[in-house]
Write a protein that holds these residues in place. Structure first.
Motif, PDB file in Angstrom:
ATOM      1  N   UNK A  41       0.819  -1.200   0.000  1.00  0.00           N
ATOM      2  CA  UNK A  41       0.000   0.000   0.000  1.00  0.00           C
ATOM      3  C   UNK A  41       0.854   1.251   0.000  1.00  0.00           C
ATOM      4  N   UNK A  42       0.266   2.334   0.478  1.00  0.00           N
ATOM      5  CA  UNK A  42       0.916   3.646   0.463  1.00  0.00           C
ATOM      6  C   UNK A  42       1.261   4.067   1.889  1.00  0.00           C
ATOM      7  N   UNK A  43       2.455   4.630   2.035  1.00  0.00           N
ATOM      8  CA  UNK A  43       2.871   5.065   3.368  1.00  0.00           C
ATOM      9  C   UNK A  43       2.884   6.588   3.458  1.00  0.00           C
ATOM     10  N   UNK A  44       2.643   7.088   4.653  1.00  0.00           N
ATOM     11  CA  UNK A  44       2.676   8.527   4.898  1.00  0.00           C
ATOM     12  C   UNK A  44       4.106   9.049   4.728  1.00  0.00           C
ATOM     13  N   UNK A  45       5.071   8.282   5.210  1.00  0.00           N
ATOM     14  CA  UNK A  45       6.476   8.621   5.060  1.00  0.00           C
ATOM     15  C   UNK A  45       7.013   7.825   3.867  1.00  0.00           C
ATOM     16  N   UNK A  46       7.568   8.529   2.894  1.00  0.00           N
ATOM     17  CA  UNK A  46       7.993   7.821   1.689  1.00  0.00           C
ATOM     18  C   UNK A  46       9.374   8.223   1.176  1.00  0.00           C
ATOM     19  N   UNK A  47       9.969   9.272   1.697  1.00  0.00           N
ATOM     20  CA  UNK A  47      11.245   9.779   1.195  1.00  0.00           C
ATOM     21  C   UNK A  47      12.405   9.027   1.841  1.00  0.00           C
TER      22      UNK A  47
END
Length: 146
Positions: A41-47
């Motif tokens: 899925x997608x995470x809030x922290x991605x960098x």
């Protein structure tokens, strides 16, 4: 602290065992727990930082198991013969590069790497950049986009 914004449909331990059997690999325990909890899925922290020379990138999405976009089975088929042995892709960045994880019982077990798809390597690991020594530390190192 790592936080998922959106995750895929829940899976079971049997789903993971079936995946491992289909691909003749064993997933590191930390990653199996992640799949059971979020299934990608997608995470809030991605960098994340690739390296001081290469700069930063971000995780577009973490792959999951099952019938969804970003299906690990399809990714494994598409990248067959592309990634170095003993790695699976667990996610990708906006440029189509892959975030990879060393499979269980390999010299890279649990290590997280960044695979640059358009860099021609002289040797197998030349286009692979170590991001972290273990999956949980990688997740905890991710930062929010500014």
């Amino acid at each position: 602290m790592f936080e998922m914004i959106s995750s895929n449909e829940k899976i079971t331990e049997q789903d993971i065992l079936d995946f491992e059997k289909r691909h003749n690999i064993a997933l590191p325990e930390e990653y199996s727990h992640f799949l059971l909890k979020y299934n990608g899925g997608y995470s809030k922290q991605s960098v994340f930082q690739i390296s001081p020379d290469e700069g930063n990138s971000l995780v577009n999405k973490f792959y999951g198991i099952g019938d969804m976009q970003g299906n690990l089975d399809k990714v494994m088929d598409n990248l067959d013969g592309e990634l170095p042995e003993n790695f699976i892709s667990i996610g990708y960045d906006p440029a189509g590069n892959e975030i990879c994880l060393g499979v269980k019982n390999s010299e890279y077990e649990g290590e997280v790497y960044f695979w640059v798809h358009d860099m021609e390597p002289d040797s197998e690991m030349d286009n692979m950049f170590l991001l972290n020594n273990d999956f949980i530390s990688f997740l905890n190192s991710l930062l929010e986009e500014e």
